[in-house]
Design a protein around this motif. Structure first.
Motif, PDB file in Angstrom:
ATOM      1  N   GLU A  25     -15.373 -10.050  -3.504  1.00 20.60           N
ATOM      2  CA  GLU A  25     -14.233 -10.949  -3.646  1.00 20.60           C
ATOM      3  C   GLU A  25     -12.960 -10.145  -3.828  1.00 20.60           C
ATOM      4  N   LEU A  26     -11.837 -10.768  -3.523  1.00 23.85           N
ATOM      5  CA  LEU A  26     -10.537 -10.114  -3.583  1.00 23.85           C
ATOM      6  C   LEU A  26     -10.177  -9.692  -5.005  1.00 23.85           C
ATOM      7  N   SER A  27      -9.661  -8.495  -5.122  1.00 19.61           N
ATOM      8  CA  SER A  27      -9.131  -7.976  -6.375  1.00 19.61           C
ATOM      9  C   SER A  27      -7.692  -7.564  -6.103  1.00 19.61           C
ATOM     10  N   VAL A  28      -6.749  -8.227  -6.766  1.00 19.91           N
ATOM     11  CA  VAL A  28      -5.330  -8.021  -6.505  1.00 19.91           C
ATOM     12  C   VAL A  28      -4.777  -6.869  -7.330  1.00 19.91           C
ATOM     13  N   LEU A  29      -3.951  -6.051  -6.676  1.00 20.04           N
ATOM     14  CA  LEU A  29      -3.249  -4.946  -7.309  1.00 20.04           C
ATOM     15  C   LEU A  29      -1.750  -5.183  -7.161  1.00 20.04           C
ATOM     16  N   ILE A  30      -0.972  -4.608  -8.051  1.00 18.48           N
ATOM     17  CA  ILE A  30       0.481  -4.646  -7.908  1.00 18.48           C
ATOM     18  C   ILE A  30       0.916  -3.229  -7.537  1.00 18.48           C
ATOM     19  N   GLU A  31       1.560  -3.093  -6.367  1.00 20.54           N
ATOM     20  CA  GLU A  31       2.007  -1.766  -5.922  1.00 20.54           C
ATOM     21  C   GLU A  31       3.050  -1.231  -6.897  1.00 20.54           C
ATOM     22  N   ASP A  32       2.873   0.036  -7.299  1.00 24.23           N
ATOM     23  CA  ASP A  32       3.840   0.639  -8.217  1.00 24.23           C
ATOM     24  C   ASP A  32       4.488   1.897  -7.658  1.00 24.23           C
ATOM     25  N   ALA A  33       4.036   2.353  -6.519  1.00 22.44           N
ATOM     26  CA  ALA A  33       4.599   3.572  -5.923  1.00 22.44           C
ATOM     27  C   ALA A  33       5.776   3.234  -5.016  1.00 22.44           C
ATOM     28  N   LYS A  34       6.731   4.138  -4.957  1.00 26.59           N
ATOM     29  CA  LYS A  34       7.903   3.951  -4.086  1.00 26.59           C
ATOM     30  C   LYS A  34       7.490   3.968  -2.612  1.00 26.59           C
ATOM     31  N   ASP A  35       6.652   4.913  -2.244  1.00 28.00           N
ATOM     32  CA  ASP A  35       6.126   5.019  -0.881  1.00 28.00           C
ATOM     33  C   ASP A  35       4.687   4.522  -0.928  1.00 28.00           C
ATOM     34  N   ARG A  45       4.389   0.237   4.868  1.00 26.11           N
ATOM     35  CA  ARG A  45       3.986   0.620   3.517  1.00 26.11           C
ATOM     36  C   ARG A  45       4.385  -0.464   2.523  1.00 26.11           C
ATOM     37  N   ALA A  46       3.543  -0.654   1.517  1.00 27.89           N
ATOM     38  CA  ALA A  46       3.820  -1.629   0.466  1.00 27.89           C
ATOM     39  C   ALA A  46       5.015  -1.176  -0.358  1.00 27.89           C
ATOM     40  N   GLN A  47       5.773  -2.143  -0.824  1.00 28.24           N
ATOM     41  CA  GLN A  47       6.937  -1.894  -1.670  1.00 28.24           C
ATOM     42  C   GLN A  47       6.552  -2.132  -3.129  1.00 28.24           C
ATOM     43  N   PRO A  48       7.233  -1.457  -4.063  1.00 24.37           N
ATOM     44  CA  PRO A  48       6.938  -1.680  -5.479  1.00 24.37           C
ATOM     45  C   PRO A  48       7.025  -3.169  -5.838  1.00 24.37           C
ATOM     46  N   GLY A  49       6.041  -3.625  -6.590  1.00 17.72           N
ATOM     47  CA  GLY A  49       5.997  -5.014  -7.033  1.00 17.72           C
ATOM     48  C   GLY A  49       5.234  -5.941  -6.104  1.00 17.72           C
ATOM     49  N   GLU A  50       4.891  -5.489  -4.886  1.00 18.22           N
ATOM     50  CA  GLU A  50       4.144  -6.353  -3.966  1.00 18.22           C
ATOM     51  C   GLU A  50       2.694  -6.476  -4.414  1.00 18.22           C
ATOM     52  N   ARG A  51       2.157  -7.678  -4.201  1.00 17.40           N
ATOM     53  CA  ARG A  51       0.748  -7.949  -4.504  1.00 17.40           C
ATOM     54  C   ARG A  51      -0.089  -7.546  -3.288  1.00 17.40           C
ATOM     55  N   ILE A  52      -0.975  -6.594  -3.489  1.00 21.17           N
ATOM     56  CA  ILE A  52      -1.803  -6.088  -2.401  1.00 21.17           C
ATOM     57  C   ILE A  52      -3.264  -6.099  -2.843  1.00 21.17           C
ATOM     58  N   ALA A  53      -4.145  -5.809  -1.915  1.00 25.94           N
ATOM     59  CA  ALA A  53      -5.577  -5.721  -2.214  1.00 25.94           C
ATOM     60  C   ALA A  53      -6.188  -4.614  -1.368  1.00 25.94           C
ATOM     61  N   LEU A  54      -7.182  -3.965  -1.926  1.00 25.74           N
ATOM     62  CA  LEU A  54      -7.975  -2.979  -1.194  1.00 25.74           C
ATOM     63  C   LEU A  54      -9.295  -3.659  -0.864  1.00 25.74           C
ATOM     64  N   VAL A  55      -9.553  -3.848   0.431  1.00 24.13           N
ATOM     65  CA  VAL A  55     -10.759  -4.556   0.868  1.00 24.13           C
ATOM     66  C   VAL A  55     -11.557  -3.686   1.832  1.00 24.13           C
ATOM     67  N   SER A  56     -12.826  -4.014   1.970  1.00 28.38           N
ATOM     68  CA  SER A  56     -13.678  -3.352   2.957  1.00 28.38           C
ATOM     69  C   SER A  56     -13.571  -4.102   4.274  1.00 28.38           C
ATOM     70  N   TYR A  57     -13.405  -3.338   5.346  1.00 30.06           N
ATOM     71  CA  TYR A  57     -13.184  -3.932   6.666  1.00 30.06           C
ATOM     72  C   TYR A  57     -14.053  -3.216   7.688  1.00 30.06           C
ATOM     73  N   ALA A  58     -14.684  -3.992   8.571  1.00 37.17           N
ATOM     74  CA  ALA A  58     -15.549  -3.453   9.625  1.00 37.17           C
ATOM     75  C   ALA A  58     -14.983  -3.849  10.985  1.00 37.17           C
ATOM     76  N   PRO A  59     -13.985  -3.100  11.488  1.00 34.38           N
ATOM     77  CA  PRO A  59     -13.321  -3.521  12.731  1.00 34.38           C
ATOM     78  C   PRO A  59     -14.245  -3.579  13.934  1.00 34.38           C
ATOM     79  N   LEU A  60     -15.145  -2.633  14.078  1.00 38.75           N
ATOM     80  CA  LEU A  60     -16.028  -2.631  15.242  1.00 38.75           C
ATOM     81  C   LEU A  60     -17.033  -3.786  15.170  1.00 38.75           C
ATOM     82  N   ARG A  61     -17.505  -4.095  13.982  1.00 37.43           N
ATOM     83  CA  ARG A  61     -18.430  -5.219  13.798  1.00 37.43           C
ATOM     84  C   ARG A  61     -17.764  -6.521  14.237  1.00 37.43           C
ATOM     85  N   ARG A  62     -16.544  -6.706  13.810  1.00 38.02           N
ATOM     86  CA  ARG A  62     -15.830  -7.936  14.149  1.00 38.02           C
ATOM     87  C   ARG A  62     -15.524  -7.995  15.647  1.00 38.02           C
ATOM     88  N   TRP A  63     -15.121  -6.875  16.233  1.00 42.88           N
ATOM     89  CA  TRP A  63     -14.867  -6.820  17.667  1.00 42.88           C
ATOM     90  C   TRP A  63     -16.153  -7.108  18.440  1.00 42.88           C
TER      91      TRP A  63
END
Length: 160
Positions: A25-35, A45-63
């Motif tokens: 399931e999704l786990s939300v992070l708040i970006e804190d780095a400038k870059d 690139r994410a900007q400071p304060g943006e809500r992001i998530a690190l997820v597992s992705y299988a591009p070839l499986r989906r294709w």
């Protein structure tokens, strides 16, 4: 150039925000780095304060599901950063400058989902577009994945 740079599709992003390709399931992070983290939804690139998530992705499986390909052992599941909520996608269809990086590998895949080869771009990623174009000139190549060398992370897909 004869190719299209493709981020992760919006409907796939919606699925990944509920349950990623590793079943988490999704786990939300708040970006804190400038870059910040490289986002695969909008190819910037994410900007400071943006809500992001690190997820597992299988591009070839989906294709493969879309095309009927059988990638077998070439199927990979790896980490990608995305916005935690829907976004507008890339600002431009061009090669994403913010994600250019210093070391990339471009992997060419056949219509069956098997690796046909690739190119390592080390500290000269201005060649990325030309390299992607060259790889796609081969009629056996169905798509090219652009990945980070250090972590193997998928960045985006390139197709004709």
């Amino acid at each position: 150039m004869t190719f299209r740079v493709l981020p992760i599709e919006p409907d796939v992003l919606d699925e990944l925000r509920k349950l990623d390709d590793a079943g988490r399931e999704l786990s939300v992070l708040i970006e804190d780095a400038k870059d910040g983290a490289p986002l695969r939804c909008c190819l910037r690139r994410a900007q400071p304060g943006e809500r992001i998530a690190l997820v597992s992705y299988a591009p070839l499986r989906r294709w493969a599901r879309e095309t009927g390909a059988e990638p077998g052992a070439y199927e990979e599941v790896g980490p990608v950063f995305i916005h935690a909520e829907s976004c507008d996608g890339p600002a431009s269809p061009e090669w994403p400058e913010e994600l250019r990086g210093s070391r990339r590998v471009l992997r060419a895949y056949s219509k069956d989902g098997h690796i046909l080869g690739g190119c390592l771009l080390d500290k000269n990623t201005e060649l990325s577009e030309r390299t992607a174009d060259d790889l796609l000139m081969d009629p056996e190549v169905a798509l090219v994945h652009v990945r980070a060398v250090e972590f193997g992370c998928f960045f985006f897909e390139v197709r004709r």
